[in-house]
Design an enzyme around this catalytic site. Structure first.
Site, mmCIF file in Angstrom:
data_model
loop_
_atom_site.group_PDB
_atom_site.id
_atom_site.type_symbol
_atom_site.label_atom_id
_atom_site.label_comp_id
_atom_site.label_asym_id
_atom_site.label_seq_id
_atom_site.Cartn_x
_atom_site.Cartn_y
_atom_site.Cartn_z
ATOM 1 N N HIS A 1 0.797 -1.229 0.000
ATOM 2 C CA HIS A 1 0.000 0.000 0.000
ATOM 3 C C HIS A 1 0.833 1.285 0.000
ATOM 4 C CE1 HIS A 1 -3.675 -2.200 0.497
ATOM 5 N NE2 HIS A 1 -3.352 -2.669 1.688
ATOM 6 N N ASP B 1 -4.013 -10.770 -1.846
ATOM 7 C CA ASP B 1 -4.413 -10.162 -0.579
ATOM 8 C C ASP B 1 -5.891 -9.751 -0.646
ATOM 9 O OD1 ASP B 1 -4.555 -7.801 1.467
ATOM 10 O OD2 ASP B 1 -2.551 -8.608 1.793
ATOM 11 N N HIS C 1 -7.006 -7.020 0.213
ATOM 12 C CA HIS C 1 -7.038 -5.583 -0.068
ATOM 13 C C HIS C 1 -6.275 -5.295 -1.361
ATOM 14 C CE1 HIS C 1 -7.486 -6.183 4.269
ATOM 15 N NE2 HIS C 1 -8.265 -5.120 4.252
ATOM 16 N N ASP D 1 -5.067 -12.555 4.494
ATOM 17 C CA ASP D 1 -6.259 -11.990 5.129
ATOM 18 C C ASP D 1 -7.552 -12.330 4.395
ATOM 19 O OD1 ASP D 1 -5.427 -10.395 3.049
ATOM 20 O OD2 ASP D 1 -5.295 -8.550 4.219
#
Length: 372
Positions: free
Chosen positions: A134, A170, A172, A253
């Protein structure tokens, strides 16, 4: 010379550092992988490389010098001014000031920079401390202070790779990596992530210069959804791209027990993706990423390591490995008083499948139909 066998990059800094007692990254992760794989007899000394800490100058191939200086100053002072917080997004609840706030991410970045050099002539590497996808060039973002996947891709290209495929599973979206390479035709970007989940980027119709493939998955997407995405979109697109290096961000996750998403996968989804992609390239780097349940993330990334090496994962773990998992703690999460028994006794989850959602089918078909 090609690396003779897969190697793991890790460090003891992950054992003794934490983002804070209240932060999702308070849980042990990389140290669990190191301990669990050693307990299984899967990590002899010759397969482990201690990650170096990246020097500030090395980080400025992507990150701005003033941002790196601000990170170092914040670590030294253990505080930031309001201006620094506003400018660089550090000292916030997501990206807090803590004792190793420069040294820890610089260690993950050092592993990614070294990986490109080690893979110059081919091989397989696993860096569970990596995957901080990120961060932007000039600011922290989403628990990520430095963007080691970007640094890994840049290092691979400096060391002879001409076409790099980046696959991110992931929960995200990899907003920082996409921002860095969305206009680079020789860097393929594929991301599967939960729709409407922070950072709420990675739309299906984001195409970059034709090499960006974002597959938002609906809440509750499971192993059969991921298997469909893998076979119908990810593998065909990667094969058509013909990469000479692949980087996988293997954030865990998306697993059901993780508190930071509402996806419903088992670690079989991650194992399957990692196994399928490793045969498509001479240079293969598997990073960590998200993962906030200490049992599920440690078991997942240890199973990934077994997969990269061709080690058999037993149905029931030996006592020494169970002791590693039994010793984990997860402070501050009241809804889980004690781990589920299978989190202690097994490494590979049971398959969590079901009917493939219409959203997964339709969106994967749209992406597969675009071509590369």
């Amino acid at each position: 010379m090609t690396l003779p066998f897969p190697q793991m990059l890790g460090s003891e800094i992950y054992r003794g550092s934490s983002y804070g007692a209240w932060h999702p990254l308070r849980v042990p992760r990389v140290s669990t992988v190191m301990d669990l794989t050693r307990a299984m007899g899967w990590l002899p000394r010759e397969r482990f490389i201690t990650s170096p800490r990246a020097k500030p100058a090395a980080l400025t191939v992507f990150h701005t010098p003033d941002y790196i200086a601000a990170l170092q100053a914040a670590e030294a002072a253990q505080e930031v001014s309001g201006e620094v917080r506003e400018t660089y997004n550090i000292g916030t609840p997501s990206n807090p000031v803590f004792t190793e706030m420069y040294r820890r991410p610089a260690t993950g970045a050092g592993a990614s920079l070294l990986a490109g050099e080690l893979l110059r002539n081919g091989g397989v590497l696993h860096s569970p401390g990596g995957g901080t996808h990120h961060a932007f060039a000039d600011r922290a973002n989403g628990f990520c202070f430095l963007n080691d996947p970007v640094l890994a891709i840049m290092s691979l290209r400096r060391n002879g790779a001409t076409r790099v495929a980046y696959v991110d599973i992931d929960a995200h979206h990899c907003d920082g990596v996409e921002a860095a390479f969305r206009n680079e035709p020789d860097v393929l970007l594929i991301s599967t992530h939960e729709e409407n989940r922070w950072p709420r980027t990675g739309a299906l119709d984001d195409v970059g210069v034709g090499q960006v493939f974002n597959l938002p998955l609906p809440r509750g997407a499971h192993d059969d959804d991921m298997a469909f995405a893998l076979n119908e979109m990810i593998l065909p697109v990667v094969q058509a791209f013909k990469p000479d290096a692949i980087v996988v961000q293997c954030g865990s996750d998306a697993i059901t027990e993780d508190p930071q998403s509402r996806l419903a996968m088992s670690n079989n989804a991650h194992i399957s993706v990692v196994d399928a992609l490793r045969h498509l390239t001479p240079r293969y780097l598997v990073l960590g990423g998200g993962g906030y349940n200490p049992w599920s993330v440690g078991r997942c990334w240890s199973a990934v390591w077994a997969t990269l090496n061709g080690f058999e994962i037993p149905d029931v773990l030996p006592d020494e490995a169970q002791e590693v998992l039994r010793g984990l703690v997860w402070h501050g999460l009241h809804r889980i008083k004690q781990p589920e028994p299978q989190w202690i006794t097994t490494m590979r989850d049971s398959w969590r499948g079901g009917e493939i959602s219409d959203e997964t089918r339709t969106r994967a078909a749209v992406l597969a139909g675009r071509g590369i």
